[in-house]
Design an enzyme around this catalytic site. Structure first.
Site, short mmCIF file in Angstrom:
data_model
loop_
_atom_site.label_atom_id
_atom_site.label_comp_id
_atom_site.label_asym_id
_atom_site.label_seq_id
_atom_site.Cartn_x
_atom_site.Cartn_y
_atom_site.Cartn_z
CG LEU A 507 -92.77 49.97 46.93
CD1 LEU A 507 -92.96 48.59 46.92
CD2 LEU A 507 -91.37 50.58 48.14
N GLY A 508 -91.07 50.85 42.80
CA GLY A 508 -90.21 50.75 41.62
C GLY A 508 -90.58 50.06 40.24
N GLY A 510 -89.61 47.16 37.66
CA GLY A 510 -88.10 45.85 37.75
C GLY A 510 -88.12 45.70 36.12
CB ALA A 511 -86.58 42.53 34.04
N GLY A 513 -92.31 44.64 35.75
CA GLY A 513 -92.95 45.60 34.89
C GLY A 513 -93.10 46.60 36.83
CE LYS A 532 -91.73 42.64 40.81
NZ LYS A 532 -90.32 41.90 40.76
CG ASP A 627 -82.00 41.08 36.44
OD1 ASP A 627 -82.44 41.38 35.83
OD2 ASP A 627 -80.44 40.68 36.33
#
Ligand SMILES: *[C@@H]1O[C@H](CO)[C@@H](O)[C@H](O)[C@H]1NC(C)=O
Ligand SMILES: *[C@@H]1O[C@H](CO)[C@@H](O)[C@H](O)[C@H]1NC(C)=O
Ligand SMILES: *[C@@H]1O[C@H](CO)[C@@H](O)[C@H](O)[C@H]1NC(C)=O
Ligand SMILES: *[C@@H]1O[C@H](CO)[C@@H](O)[C@H](O)[C@H]1NC(C)=O
Ligand SMILES: *[C@@H]1O[C@H](CO)[C@@H](O)[C@H](O)[C@H]1NC(C)=O
Ligand SMILES: *[C@@H]1O[C@H](CO)[C@@H](O)[C@H](O)[C@H]1NC(C)=O
Ligand SMILES: *[C@@H]1O[C@H](CO)[C@@H](O)[C@H](O)[C@H]1NC(C)=O
Ligand SMILES: *[C@@H]1O[C@H](CO)[C@@H](O)[C@H](O)[C@H]1NC(C)=O
Ligand SMILES: *[C@@H]1O[C@H](CO)[C@@H](O)[C@H](O)[C@H]1NC(C)=O
Ligand SMILES: *[C@@H]1O[C@H](CO)[C@@H](O)[C@H](O)[C@H]1NC(C)=O
Ligand SMILES: *[C@@H]1O[C@H](CO)[C@@H](O)[C@H](O)[C@H]1NC(C)=O
Ligand SMILES: *[C@@H]1O[C@H](CO)[C@@H](O)[C@H](O)[C@H]1NC(C)=O
Length: 791
Positions: A507-508, A510-511, A513, A532, A627
């Site tokens: 999916l994407g 992030g900071a 993982g 995640k 964040d």
């Protein structure tokens, strides 16, 4: 030379006496001036209509068309309804073939600026003002761009709308309602600020339909060229002979579409003295959506069925002179957490009142309940302020804030509204001045919002001492008693591997993982999950991992992404969240798809604020996110905003949490403390939230990267500077010039923009707390003028 020419033409024009039956033709070079004494106009041949400057006061004019022979001079069309012009403005049919409005400040707007040259103009006796080219054919006509009124012979074409006036003959600017001819042939009435479905419609009468006001029989029809005359709207209350009367159809300021007639004067005999109603779309005025704005409810008990608005007890009119502008609570609404134990609330019962639509999308309804359990449901739910009980259906509907579409009378029989109000007055509120119109903001300029911010400034020294460490993530972890079990499911690594198809659907990133999507089987069937995979996690961080999980696992809020479980097997550390199919706020706001409308954006901003308020102040253990940015806000199926990635900062390896090059936070949203060696407090989130709030309300990125090359001046590059300078120069309206919905809700827009600027103050101690942010956003306390950012 040109001056002489138009002077001659002007003189020639005024020589024609009004009684004469001649086609009055306006030629190139002719001008109309806005004067105080003899405001000029171009009348139609019989004098029934006139085009020209319509005076709103002695020095404010609209360019428009009005019924010139009746004392009311009813306005039928206007060009500049939102921007009246001053004395000395003029309209000119230019020698270059354009129709120009030059206002007294010298700014030029073209009423007609098409590619064909207009060589003459006529004000016709049917109320249509037309421009013609040299062979006499019409190249532009006022009938093609109606404002709030249709005249006989005029049509509302496919995709066109009528927009009501803001207030009858007092304020001709764009109001709150529109009549829309949809391309599928459905004619409907909407309160366009709100997402609610139309409150009146004809049903479809064929594609590419249009509404026509027939000038022969004075009836209105919805047509489509292949299946004509399918639907006539107007009933037969019309007087005869029809031609002895003027006729018009207008969408009024309370959302009703009505047809009127007015007897023409006959010789010296004075005609009938007012407009009479021939037909109206809305028989029960309280069904009009949003008619009483926020919290107010509509009543129509008067003999003429005129609607009026009331506030529930413990609510006050926003504008004491105009009940149609809604109400606000005299108290701060209940909050979950500490607040519920500090103040007492009671539920007010209002029989025969409904607040239509805007139910909680996710809570749905309590079926088969009774009055008492509905009342109790409101009382016991700290996040719910009101509900409506539908007696025959025995259904209790919890309502969203602010309450909208309040109504009594026929549409609300067998409805009971329950509204939770505070019984004790609220010392936290700096009444009685709150809610004062922002226009009086000069009075409060320079003042700091509330006392508590002042206290914060004095306490700044103390904060410095206490927060020497970098407390991202959780504060006060000691408050977690080790005895409490983690209320989360522990997954086996193999289970998650299977659920995500071997971590194949990414999916994407992030900071912390990479995130994968997957599906799990549960009793309710398949549910979507986001898994995640944490990287860069502290090697021996088992204890920290579980501690953080306990805290995150116990957060439960509508505006936070819910953690369902985790995996802590060997070196694998994974977190399992509910899946948000609509993706991130970032793609929603700035992606290629359709932009969210104003009301959605306001709801999203409020949702994020609620989530952040919960993290900072309402959950047992304070969580600083560190964040906040649109990529970390996800949107669920019901367009609720949910904050993601909170509470994880402690899981990062120590040297990752803060280095000069890799500070937590994201450039653009990062508070200045990150770069200086200043203490990190919850105020870093306030800063990031402020930037994001401005992005949401303006639908613009915090930095306009693709415009750097183009003409944007430096000060407009950063959204914070841009909005700051607009506020400073009193030009905030420009920001939403093209956003009609935001413009029509400008007071709120201005309020949110000011809150955003407060939040991005470079001085952390000046930034308001999340409670204050929330109260300012809701309008329960006044927003002072922010200390403006320099540089
Ligand atoms: C002038 O009057 C005549 C007859 O009275 C009529 O036929 C003609 O249409 C009128 N012209 C205009 C422009 O109204
Ligand atoms: C309009 O007013 C101006 C002065 O304000 C005057 O000079 C002019 O003659 C007036 N025109 C007409 C048509 O009354
Ligand atoms: C418009 O102008 C006329 C005089 O030309 C004046 O009598 C009238 O009061 C003005 N209307 C308003 C609303 O000021
Ligand atoms: C509009 O008016 C200003 C000042 O009144 C003048 O300088 C300007 O040339 C005018 N524009 C046009 C197109 O006539
Ligand atoms: C009306 O709007 C629809 C949808 O935007 C569009 O597909 C259609 O072509 C428009 N029709 C006209 C006549 O403008
Ligand atoms: C009129 O409506 C009918 C039914 O929807 C449709 O088949 C027809 O194409 C429409 N006519 C036009 C000109 O769009
Ligand atoms: C208007 O109504 C008349 C009489 O009913 C009819 O003959 C005429 O065709 C209609 N006009 C239009 C444009 O529909
Ligand atoms: C229009 O509709 C009304 C009510 O449906 C009906 O009474 C009237 O006769 C109709 N008029 C025409 C001209 O069809
Ligand atoms: C004016 O009065 C005359 C005679 O009384 C009548 O024939 C005519 O229809 C009237 N016209 C209007 C517009 O009322
Ligand atoms: C129009 O303004 C008047 C005076 O302020 C007010 O009483 C009335 O309620 C307003 N009407 C609407 C529809 O806003
Ligand atoms: C709330 O009500 C209780 C009992 O009804 C009372 O003892 C208490 O003082 C009240 N609290 C406040 C803040 O008024
Ligand atoms: C709510 O209204 C009641 C009755 O008017 C009043 O007694 C009470 O003090 C009000 N509560 C607040 C918080 O203003």
């Amino acid at each position: 030379m040109a001056f002489l020419l138009w002077l001659i033409l002007l003189v020639a024009y005024f020589h024609g006496s009004p009684a004469q039956n001649t086609t009055r033709t306006i030629l190139s070079g002719t001008r109309l001036m806005a004067n105080s004494q003899n405001t000029s106009s171009w009348p139609s041949p019989l004098g029934d209509f006139a085009f020209g400057f319509y005076n709103l006061s002695e020095d404010r004019f609209l360019v428009g068309i009005w019924f010139d022979k009746i004392p009311e001079k009813t306005l039928a069309w206007s060009f500049n309804r939102n921007q009246p012009v001053g004395l000395g403005s003029y309209v000119e049919l230019t020698v270059a073939g354009r129709l120009l409005l030059n206002d007294s400040q010298g700014s030029e707007t073209y009423i007609y600026n098409g590619s064909l040259y207009a060589t003459s103009a006529n004000m016709k006796d049917d109320g249509n003002f037309v421009l013609r080219n040299s062979d006499g054919s019409i190249i532009w006509q006022s009938f093609d761009s109606p404002t709030d009124t249709l005249l006989p012979g005029q049509s509302l074409a496919t995709n066109q709308t009528l927009i009501s006036n803001a207030n009858g003959t007092i304020d001709f600017s764009k109001g709150r309602f529109n009549l829309e001819m949809q391309f599928d042939g459905n004619l409907l009435l909407n309160a366009y600020r709100y997402k609610d479905p139309a409150y009146w419609n004809t049903g479809s009468f064929g594609d590419n339909g249009y509404l026509h006001f027939n000038a022969t029989n004075m009836l209105m029809f919805v047509y489509n060229t292949t299946t004509p005359n399918q639907n006539n709207l107007t009933a037969d209350k019309l007087p005869t002979p029809l031609n002895d009367y003027y006729h018009r159809a207008t969408l009024n300021d309370v959302g009703n579409f009505q047809q009127f007639y007015y007897k023409k004067a006959n010789g010296t005999q004075v005609g009938q003295s007012s407009w009479s109603l021939a037909w109206q779309a809305i028989k029960e005025p309280c069904i009009v959506n949003g008619i009483c704005e926020e919290y107010g409810y509509c009543t129509s008990l008067g003999d003429n069925q005129k609607p009026s608005c009331r506030c529930p007890q413990n609510f006050t009119l926003l504008d004491p002179n105009n009940p149609f502008k809604g109400c606000y609570p005299d108290f701060a609404p209940q909050r979950c957490g500490k607040d519920s134990s500090m103040r007492n609330f009671t539920v007010q019962v209002i029989e025969g009142v409904d607040y239509y639509n805007s139910n909680f999308a996710d809570l749905a309804e309590l079926k088969h309940s009774d009055r008492e359990s509905c009342r109790k449901a409101v009382m016991d739910d700290c996040s719910c302020m009101a509900a409506v009980f539908q007696v025959p259906e025995r259904t209790c509907l919890k309502k969203r804030m602010p309450l909208l579409n309040g109504r009594s009378g026929t549409p609300a029989v067998d409805r009971i509204a329950f509204i939770k109000v505070a019984t004790t007055s609220d010392t936290a509120l700096p009444s009685p001045d709150r809610k004062k119109d922002l226009r009086s903001r000069d009075l409060v300029a320079g003042l700091i919002i509330t006392g508590s911010v002042l206290i914060l400034i004095f306490a700044a020294g103390a904060i410095y001492c206490h927060l020497a460490s970098r407390p991202c993530g959780l504060i006060k972890p000691s408050s977690i008693s080790s005895g409490i079990e983690i209320n989360l499911r522990a997954f086996k690594f193999s289970e998650l591997q299977e659920a995500t198809g071997g971590f194949s659907r990414r999916l994407g990133r992030g900071a912390f993982g990479t995130v994968y999507s997957g599906t799990l089987l549960s009793e309710d069937g398949q549910i979507g999950i986001a898994v995640k995979k944490l990287e860069k996690v502290m090697e021996h961080g088992e204890k920290e991992f579980l501690t953080e999980l306990r805290v995150i696992g116990r957060t439960h809020h509508k505006n936070l992404v819910r953690l369902l479980g985790y995996c802590n097997e060997d070196s694998h550390r994974l977190l399992v969240y509910e899946l948000m199919k609509k993706g991130s706020l970032s793609s929603y706001l700035f992606g290629d798809g359709e932009k969210p409308n104003w009301r959605h954006r306001v709801e999203i901003a409020m949702g994020i604020a609620r989530g952040l308020l919960y993290l900072h102040e309402e959950c047992e253990t304070q969580i600083i996110h560190c964040d906040i940015k649109p990529q970390n806000v996800l949107i669920d199926d019901h367009y609720n905003a949910k904050i993601a990635d909170f509470g994880l900062a402690k899981l990062l390896m120590k040297d990752q949490t803060r280095t000069s090059t890799n500070a937590r936070g994201t450039v653009g949203y990062m508070a200045p403390e990150w770069l200086k060696n200043a203490p990190i407090t919850a105020k870093v989130d306030i800063y990031s939230f402020g930037v994001m709030l401005l992005e949401i309300i303006c639908c613009r990125r915090h930095i306009e990267l693709d415009q750097i090359v183009v003409e944007v001046e430096d000060e407009n590059l950063y959204i914070t500077d841009w909005i700051g300078s607009c506020i400073k120069d009193g030009e905030l309206r420009k920001v939403v010039e093209e956003d009609e919905e935001a413009l029509s809700d400008f007071t709120r827009f201005e309020r949110l923009a000011m809150v955003g600027i407060w939040c991005v103050s470079p001085n952390a101690t000046v930034r308001p707390s999340m409670t204050k942010v929330m109260q300012m956003m809701e309008g329960t306390i006044e927003v002072g003028v922010p200390p403006l950012i320099s540089g």
